[in-house]
Design a protein around this motif. Structure first.
Motif, PDB file in Angstrom:
ATOM      1  N   LEU A  24     -20.467 -28.788 -56.390  1.00 25.34           N
ATOM      2  CA  LEU A  24     -21.024 -27.870 -55.691  1.00 25.34           C
ATOM      3  C   LEU A  24     -20.502 -27.906 -54.298  1.00 25.34           C
ATOM      4  CD1 LEU A  24     -24.909 -28.082 -56.534  1.00 25.34           C
ATOM      5  CD2 LEU A  24     -23.181 -26.500 -57.306  1.00 25.34           C
ATOM      6  N   TYR A  25     -20.483 -26.726 -53.715  1.00 25.49           N
ATOM      7  CA  TYR A  25     -19.968 -26.450 -52.270  1.00 25.49           C
ATOM      8  C   TYR A  25     -21.144 -25.797 -51.252  1.00 25.49           C
ATOM      9  CZ  TYR A  25     -17.200 -25.147 -48.381  1.00 25.49           C
ATOM     10  OH  TYR A  25     -16.877 -24.904 -46.900  1.00 25.49           O
ATOM     11  N   ILE A  26     -21.293 -26.637 -50.071  1.00 21.80           N
ATOM     12  CA  ILE A  26     -22.484 -26.134 -49.273  1.00 21.80           C
ATOM     13  C   ILE A  26     -21.713 -25.157 -48.178  1.00 21.80           C
ATOM     14  CG2 ILE A  26     -24.126 -26.624 -47.615  1.00 21.80           C
ATOM     15  CD1 ILE A  26     -24.500 -29.227 -49.086  1.00 21.80           C
ATOM     16  N   TYR A  27     -22.096 -23.958 -48.282  1.00 20.28           N
ATOM     17  CA  TYR A  27     -21.592 -23.028 -47.070  1.00 20.28           C
ATOM     18  C   TYR A  27     -22.176 -23.330 -45.923  1.00 20.28           C
ATOM     19  CZ  TYR A  27     -19.267 -19.871 -50.784  1.00 20.28           C
ATOM     20  OH  TYR A  27     -18.318 -19.461 -51.695  1.00 20.28           O
ATOM     21  N   CYS A  28     -23.539 -23.309 -46.001  1.00 17.78           N
ATOM     22  CA  CYS A  28     -24.388 -23.333 -44.500  1.00 17.78           C
ATOM     23  C   CYS A  28     -25.526 -23.993 -44.945  1.00 17.78           C
ATOM     24  CB  CYS A  28     -24.562 -21.875 -44.239  1.00 17.78           C
ATOM     25  SG  CYS A  28     -25.223 -21.868 -42.610  1.00 17.78           S
ATOM     26  N   LEU A  29     -25.917 -24.739 -44.025  1.00 15.87           N
ATOM     27  CA  LEU A  29     -27.375 -25.331 -44.126  1.00 15.87           C
ATOM     28  C   LEU A  29     -27.952 -25.431 -42.387  1.00 15.87           C
ATOM     29  CD1 LEU A  29     -29.643 -27.011 -44.875  1.00 15.87           C
ATOM     30  CD2 LEU A  29     -28.284 -28.951 -44.437  1.00 15.87           C
ATOM     31  N   TRP A  30     -28.835 -24.453 -42.277  1.00 14.70           N
ATOM     32  CA  TRP A  30     -29.175 -24.147 -41.037  1.00 14.70           C
ATOM     33  C   TRP A  30     -30.719 -24.044 -40.704  1.00 14.70           C
ATOM     34  CZ3 TRP A  30     -27.891 -18.524 -38.308  1.00 14.70           C
ATOM     35  CH2 TRP A  30     -28.187 -18.740 -36.761  1.00 14.70           C
ATOM     36  N   LEU A  74     -17.597 -28.496 -45.624  1.00 16.39           N
ATOM     37  CA  LEU A  74     -16.651 -28.473 -44.576  1.00 16.39           C
ATOM     38  C   LEU A  74     -17.539 -29.033 -43.310  1.00 16.39           C
ATOM     39  CD1 LEU A  74     -13.869 -27.693 -43.505  1.00 16.39           C
ATOM     40  CD2 LEU A  74     -14.637 -25.530 -43.202  1.00 16.39           C
ATOM     41  N   SER A  75     -16.751 -29.834 -42.814  1.00 15.14           N
ATOM     42  CA  SER A  75     -17.505 -30.258 -41.475  1.00 15.14           C
ATOM     43  C   SER A  75     -16.226 -30.726 -40.544  1.00 15.14           C
ATOM     44  CB  SER A  75     -18.227 -31.454 -41.709  1.00 15.14           C
ATOM     45  OG  SER A  75     -18.949 -32.009 -40.626  1.00 15.14           O
ATOM     46  N   SER A  76     -16.419 -31.238 -39.486  1.00 13.31           N
ATOM     47  CA  SER A  76     -15.282 -31.662 -38.478  1.00 13.31           C
ATOM     48  C   SER A  76     -15.543 -33.169 -37.883  1.00 13.31           C
ATOM     49  CB  SER A  76     -15.359 -30.585 -37.326  1.00 13.31           C
ATOM     50  OG  SER A  76     -16.554 -30.372 -36.656  1.00 13.31           O
ATOM     51  N   PRO A 122     -19.485 -25.270 -33.832  1.00 14.82           N
ATOM     52  CA  PRO A 122     -20.238 -24.404 -34.199  1.00 14.82           C
ATOM     53  C   PRO A 122     -19.904 -23.957 -35.587  1.00 14.82           C
ATOM     54  CG  PRO A 122     -19.799 -24.086 -31.818  1.00 14.82           C
ATOM     55  CD  PRO A 122     -18.760 -25.234 -32.387  1.00 14.82           C
ATOM     56  N   PHE A 123     -20.591 -23.498 -36.401  1.00 14.30           N
ATOM     57  CA  PHE A 123     -20.648 -22.895 -37.678  1.00 14.30           C
ATOM     58  C   PHE A 123     -20.233 -23.529 -38.782  1.00 14.30           C
ATOM     59  CE2 PHE A 123     -19.859 -19.491 -34.481  1.00 14.30           C
ATOM     60  CZ  PHE A 123     -21.047 -18.379 -35.014  1.00 14.30           C
ATOM     61  N   LEU A 124     -20.115 -25.103 -38.253  1.00 10.52           N
ATOM     62  CA  LEU A 124     -19.803 -26.026 -39.473  1.00 10.52           C
ATOM     63  C   LEU A 124     -21.028 -27.082 -39.571  1.00 10.52           C
ATOM     64  CD1 LEU A 124     -16.113 -27.030 -38.706  1.00 10.52           C
ATOM     65  CD2 LEU A 124     -16.987 -25.218 -40.562  1.00 10.52           C
ATOM     66  N   SER A 125     -21.214 -27.564 -40.657  1.00  8.56           N
ATOM     67  CA  SER A 125     -22.504 -28.618 -40.982  1.00  8.56           C
ATOM     68  C   SER A 125     -22.406 -29.994 -39.959  1.00  8.56           C
ATOM     69  CB  SER A 125     -22.482 -28.827 -42.381  1.00  8.56           C
ATOM     70  OG  SER A 125     -22.771 -28.137 -43.055  1.00  8.56           O
ATOM     71  N   ASP A 126     -23.136 -30.355 -39.682  1.00  8.68           N
ATOM     72  CA  ASP A 126     -23.144 -31.560 -38.699  1.00  8.68           C
ATOM     73  C   ASP A 126     -22.896 -32.889 -39.362  1.00  8.68           C
ATOM     74  OD1 ASP A 126     -23.822 -33.716 -37.060  1.00  8.68           O
ATOM     75  OD2 ASP A 126     -25.688 -32.954 -36.275  1.00  8.68           O
ATOM     76  N   LYS A 127     -21.695 -33.283 -39.030  1.00  2.64           N
ATOM     77  CA  LYS A 127     -21.288 -34.714 -39.967  1.00  2.64           C
ATOM     78  C   LYS A 127     -22.247 -35.463 -39.862  1.00  2.64           C
ATOM     79  CE  LYS A 127     -17.386 -38.044 -39.928  1.00  2.64           C
ATOM     80  NZ  LYS A 127     -16.269 -38.394 -39.174  1.00  2.64           N
ATOM     81  N   LYS A 128     -22.731 -36.177 -38.856  1.00  6.65           N
ATOM     82  CA  LYS A 128     -23.866 -37.422 -38.736  1.00  6.65           C
ATOM     83  C   LYS A 128     -25.048 -37.081 -39.590  1.00  6.65           C
ATOM     84  CE  LYS A 128     -22.655 -38.538 -33.818  1.00  6.65           C
ATOM     85  NZ  LYS A 128     -23.457 -38.802 -32.669  1.00  6.65           N
ATOM     86  N   GLU A 163      -8.992 -33.307 -37.622  1.00  6.54           N
ATOM     87  CA  GLU A 163     -10.085 -32.547 -36.882  1.00  6.54           C
ATOM     88  C   GLU A 163     -10.933 -32.163 -37.880  1.00  6.54           C
ATOM     89  OE1 GLU A 163     -10.306 -28.611 -33.914  1.00  6.54           O
ATOM     90  OE2 GLU A 163      -8.343 -29.253 -34.644  1.00  6.54           O
ATOM     91  N   TYR A 164     -10.716 -31.082 -38.819  1.00 15.04           N
ATOM     92  CA  TYR A 164     -11.598 -30.673 -39.933  1.00 15.04           C
ATOM     93  C   TYR A 164     -11.514 -31.572 -40.958  1.00 15.04           C
ATOM     94  CZ  TYR A 164     -11.259 -26.416 -37.336  1.00 15.04           C
ATOM     95  OH  TYR A 164     -11.475 -25.277 -36.179  1.00 15.04           O
ATOM     96  N   GLU A 165     -12.685 -31.905 -41.564  1.00 17.50           N
ATOM     97  CA  GLU A 165     -13.000 -32.839 -42.534  1.00 17.50           C
ATOM     98  C   GLU A 165     -13.718 -32.338 -43.863  1.00 17.50           C
ATOM     99  OE1 GLU A 165     -13.133 -36.721 -40.049  1.00 17.50           O
ATOM    100  OE2 GLU A 165     -14.926 -35.719 -40.331  1.00 17.50           O
ATOM    101  N   LEU A 166     -13.359 -32.633 -45.032  1.00 20.88           N
ATOM    102  CA  LEU A 166     -14.332 -32.559 -46.122  1.00 20.88           C
ATOM    103  C   LEU A 166     -15.064 -33.510 -46.552  1.00 20.88           C
ATOM    104  CD1 LEU A 166     -14.866 -30.364 -48.547  1.00 20.88           C
ATOM    105  CD2 LEU A 166     -12.955 -31.465 -49.710  1.00 20.88           C
ATOM    106  N   LEU A 167     -16.411 -33.301 -46.460  1.00 19.55           N
ATOM    107  CA  LEU A 167     -17.326 -34.488 -46.791  1.00 19.55           C
ATOM    108  C   LEU A 167     -17.859 -34.079 -48.146  1.00 19.55           C
ATOM    109  CD1 LEU A 167     -19.500 -34.236 -43.434  1.00 19.55           C
ATOM    110  CD2 LEU A 167     -17.479 -35.439 -44.029  1.00 19.55           C
ATOM    111  N   ALA A 168     -17.977 -35.319 -49.084  1.00 21.01           N
ATOM    112  CA  ALA A 168     -18.445 -35.134 -50.414  1.00 21.01           C
ATOM    113  C   ALA A 168     -19.609 -36.172 -50.574  1.00 21.01           C
ATOM    114  CB  ALA A 168     -17.376 -35.262 -51.215  1.00 21.01           C
ATOM    115  N   LEU A 169     -20.756 -35.868 -51.478  1.00 23.73           N
ATOM    116  CA  LEU A 169     -21.409 -36.873 -51.840  1.00 23.73           C
ATOM    117  C   LEU A 169     -21.155 -36.903 -53.430  1.00 23.73           C
ATOM    118  CD1 LEU A 169     -23.976 -38.653 -52.085  1.00 23.73           C
ATOM    119  CD2 LEU A 169     -25.369 -36.547 -52.386  1.00 23.73           C
ATOM    120  N   SER A 170     -20.488 -37.947 -53.853  1.00 21.29           N
ATOM    121  CA  SER A 170     -19.929 -37.963 -55.163  1.00 21.29           C
ATOM    122  C   SER A 170     -21.043 -38.499 -56.074  1.00 21.29           C
ATOM    123  CB  SER A 170     -18.571 -39.033 -55.204  1.00 21.29           C
ATOM    124  OG  SER A 170     -18.017 -39.012 -56.812  1.00 21.29           O
TER     125      SER A 170
END
Length: 248
Positions: free
Chosen positions: A75-81, A114-116, A121-127, A143-150
């Motif tokens: 699954l890919y998360i576009y936005c969590l706000w 997608l994070s960084s 702005p407009f990207l999920s908070d990595k922490k 700079e830009y990072e792909l985070l995953a919960l495998s």
């Protein structure tokens, strides 16, 4: 704490959280609603708090997600706000957990977003995502990072095209979709400024899944190039556009 998940029946009547009361963004809201009406048929999920606020999560099967990321059964998360007075009340955690629960119930391999490296702005908070077990599985330009919960040890990754980060065209070039309700107004401001100031501009609408998967850059619904170089996924208004052009 009650959430509503949009479906083909209620997507027309429920508000979409973003730009709830701002009239200048209503064109974007209508565009998003039309886009979303088609995507929910493909397994796209838009889940929101049953309240007049900006509290929602949006995700989709990675194979159907309009992003240059590849992977099997994710699954890919576009936005969590979660915005304003709704912050700090556990809504973000509950929405993310609902996505994790969906992934497990569907037998998915995991979830990615997608994070960084530094908060943007407009990207999920990595922490925030790291707190829930997400890990950095891929990056571009440190700079830009792909985070995953495998959930099974597999990992998604950016496409080879996304790593290019350059195009031949030297003009201000913007790739955009209609998934975000703020985009049409940004496009209008940018077009008018460039038209009035003789700034060459190329606008490229990403209107199919295939185009999104083949993009030469990071993309979550918006990407800006200048002098052939990828600059940002940050939505631009006239003020930010002036800043970008002056720095070059």
């Amino acid at each position: 704490m009650e959430f509503i998940t949009l479906n083909p029946d209620n997507v027309v009547s429920e508000h979409l959280c973003c730009a709830i009361s701002d009239k200048k963004h209503q064109t974007g809201v209508n565009d998003k609603r039309n886009w979303l009406s088609e995507r929910v048929k493909e397994g796209h999920v838009f889940r929101k708090l049953d309240a007049q606020g900006k509290v929602f999560i949006e995700y989709a099967p990675l194979e159907k997600a309009w992003v240059p990321v590849t992977g099997d059964n994710y699954l890919y998360i576009y936005c969590l706000w979660v915005a304003g007075s709704y912050k700090g009340k556990g809504y973000g955690e509950a929405l993310l957990q609902s996505c994790i629960d969906d992934a497990k119930a569907q037998g998915k391999s995991g979830i990615c977003v997608l994070s960084s490296k530094k908060k943007k702005p407009f990207l999920s908070d990595k922490k925030f995502m790291l707190k829930y077990g997400f890990k950095v599985v891929d990056s571009i330009n440190d700079e830009y990072e792909l985070l995953a919960l495998s959930l099974d040890g597999s990992q998604p990754q950016f496409t080879a095209d996304a790593r290019k980060q350059t195009i031949e065209n030297k003009e201000l070039t913007i790739y955009y979709g209609v998934q975000c309700p703020y985009i049409p107004n940004c496009i209008e401001q940018i077009y008018n400024y460039c038209e009035n100031n003789q700034v060459p501009l190329q606008l490229i609408e990403v209107d199919t899944l295939e185009k999104a998967k083949q993009l030469p850059c990071i993309f979550n619904n918006w990407a800006v190039f200048y002098n052939g170089k990828f600059e940002t996924v940050h939505l631009l208004n006239e003020g930010l556009l002036k800043k970008l052009l002056q720095l070059k």
